[in-house]
Design an enzyme around this catalytic site. Sequence first.
Site, PDB file in Angstrom:
ATOM      1  CG  ASP A 117      -3.081   7.981  -1.544  1.00  0.00           C
ATOM      2  OD1 ASP A 117      -2.965   8.444  -0.397  1.00  0.00           O
ATOM      3  OD2 ASP A 117      -2.785   6.810  -1.852  1.00  0.00           O
TER       4      ASP A 117
ATOM      5  NE  ARG B 236       0.200   1.500   3.395  1.00  0.00           N
ATOM      6  CZ  ARG B 236       1.043   2.458   3.644  1.00  0.00           C
ATOM      7  NH1 ARG B 236       2.348   2.225   3.719  1.00  0.00           N
ATOM      8  NH2 ARG B 236       0.637   3.707   3.851  1.00  0.00           N
ATOM      9  N   GLY B 237       0.264   2.390  -0.103  1.00  0.00           N
ATOM     10  CA  GLY B 237       1.040   3.618  -0.280  1.00  0.00           C
ATOM     11  C   GLY B 237       1.194   3.816  -1.786  1.00  0.00           C
TER      12      GLY B 237
ATOM     13  CD  GLN C 145      -3.299   2.753   6.733  1.00  0.00           C
ATOM     14  OE1 GLN C 145      -3.885   3.173   7.731  1.00  0.00           O
ATOM     15  NE2 GLN C 145      -3.935   2.530   5.603  1.00  0.00           N
TER      16      GLN C 145
HETATM   17  O1  MRU Z   1      -4.592   3.179   2.148  1.00  0.00           O
HETATM   18  P1  MRU Z   1      -3.113   3.373   2.047  1.00  0.00           P
HETATM   19  O2  MRU Z   1      -2.353   2.794   3.187  1.00  0.00           O
HETATM   20  O3  MRU Z   1      -2.577   2.909   0.703  1.00  0.00           O
HETATM   21  O4  MRU Z   1      -2.935   4.941   2.098  1.00  0.00           O
HETATM   22  C1  MRU Z   1      -1.635   5.472   2.005  1.00  0.00           C
HETATM   23  C2  MRU Z   1      -1.565   6.940   2.086  1.00  0.00           C
HETATM   24  O5  MRU Z   1      -2.565   7.619   2.219  1.00  0.00           O
HETATM   25  C3  MRU Z   1      -0.204   7.563   1.920  1.00  0.00           C
HETATM   26  O6  MRU Z   1      -0.089   8.705   2.700  1.00  0.00           O
HETATM   27  C4  MRU Z   1      -0.008   7.932   0.451  1.00  0.00           C
HETATM   28  O7  MRU Z   1      -0.270   6.832  -0.376  1.00  0.00           O
HETATM   29  C5  MRU Z   1       1.353   8.420   0.176  1.00  0.00           C
HETATM   30  S1  MRU Z   1       2.554   7.142   0.270  1.00  0.00           S
HETATM   31  C6  MRU Z   1       4.057   7.790  -0.082  1.00  0.00           C
END
Ligand code: MRU
Length: 344
Positions: free
Chosen positions: A232, A45-46, A191
């Site tokens: 994102d 994720r991220g 997270q």
């Molecule tokens: O749902 P996730 O864990 O994928 O969300 C991740 C985020 O919101 C992060 O802050 C974003 O993807 C930036 S990662 C460098």
Amino acid sequence: MFYTVEYIDDKLSILDCQKLPAEEVYLTLETREDVFDAIKKLKVRGAPAIGVCAAYGLYVSTRNVEEDFDRVFRETREYLASARPTAVNLFWALDRMERRYEEVKNLPLCEIRKELLREADRIYDEDAAACRAMGEYGLELLKPGMGILTHCNAGALAATKYGTCLAPVHLGQERGYGFRVYSDETRPLLQGARMTCWELAQDGVDVTAICDNMASIVMKQGKIDAVVVGCDRMAANGDGANKIGTSGVAIIAREYGIPVYFFVPTSTIDLDTPDGDSIVIEERDPEEIRSMWYEKPMVPEGVKTYNPAFDVTDHKYITAVVTEKGIVYPPYDVNLKKLFEEEN
Ligand code: MRU
């Protein structure tokens, strides 16, 4: 030292982020269902890590296809693109793979495969370089000893190497900056508690976990000098979608006069999306609120839940956007565009 997503010994390997911090388990992804499931269920994720995983995933899950490659490749691309809707890196990486495929599709199949792997490697290498560059630019904004609040995880666990908004924290640690980081736990999937705290503690950073509703008090108490977060998808006007709760943090920070820095590689900037209202926000399983992490359900049966995974921070609350090409200040509708014009 851990890694998040790597192509090693001809295999696509990821650290299963859903098992952190209790267990450090690596998974090999081979089929398109493996890759889809890993992205959908946030094992990887991220935004940047999702993009890198999807690029390698498209390659590994089609590399043994001998018949009807064109159709299978395109179907697999569409299937992987449907795993999650908000992080633009997923579509950006798959588009790059498809563009490369278009360029080489008349070559023999073995050459096509090599070229697809090379493109995925390039996406990986560019992300690692971008994270490093964002770390250096980020350190221009942060001073030794600062208190930093972050939300969710935009660190090495969300990208290839240093991460985006945690890149300056890791680099600062190497250089003795002595940052004090406050990590929002980040309900509902935690997270911040599970990943940011794990990653920073591994690096020896002074990190303190707080519940999301404690951000205001630590700001009021003067413990926070800057807010750093990832993104994102950033729209053309500078509105930034990030993990649910980010916009609240930014609004509170404005009240206390604390700068809010969004760390956004250009792969996360989507000039085709005019503003935050046009960003599709993922809605996730109610069980993540209702019962996940608890021994018993904590929401009475029959009560409705609403579980948006992201929110959009209005550009007016964003002090600066840190990219791998430099730091961008308002007006974002003008200055984000320049990052791409300079390329040509
Ligand atoms: O749902 P996730 O864990 O994928 O969300 C991740 C985020 O919101 C992060 O802050 C974003 O993807 C930036 S990662 C460098």
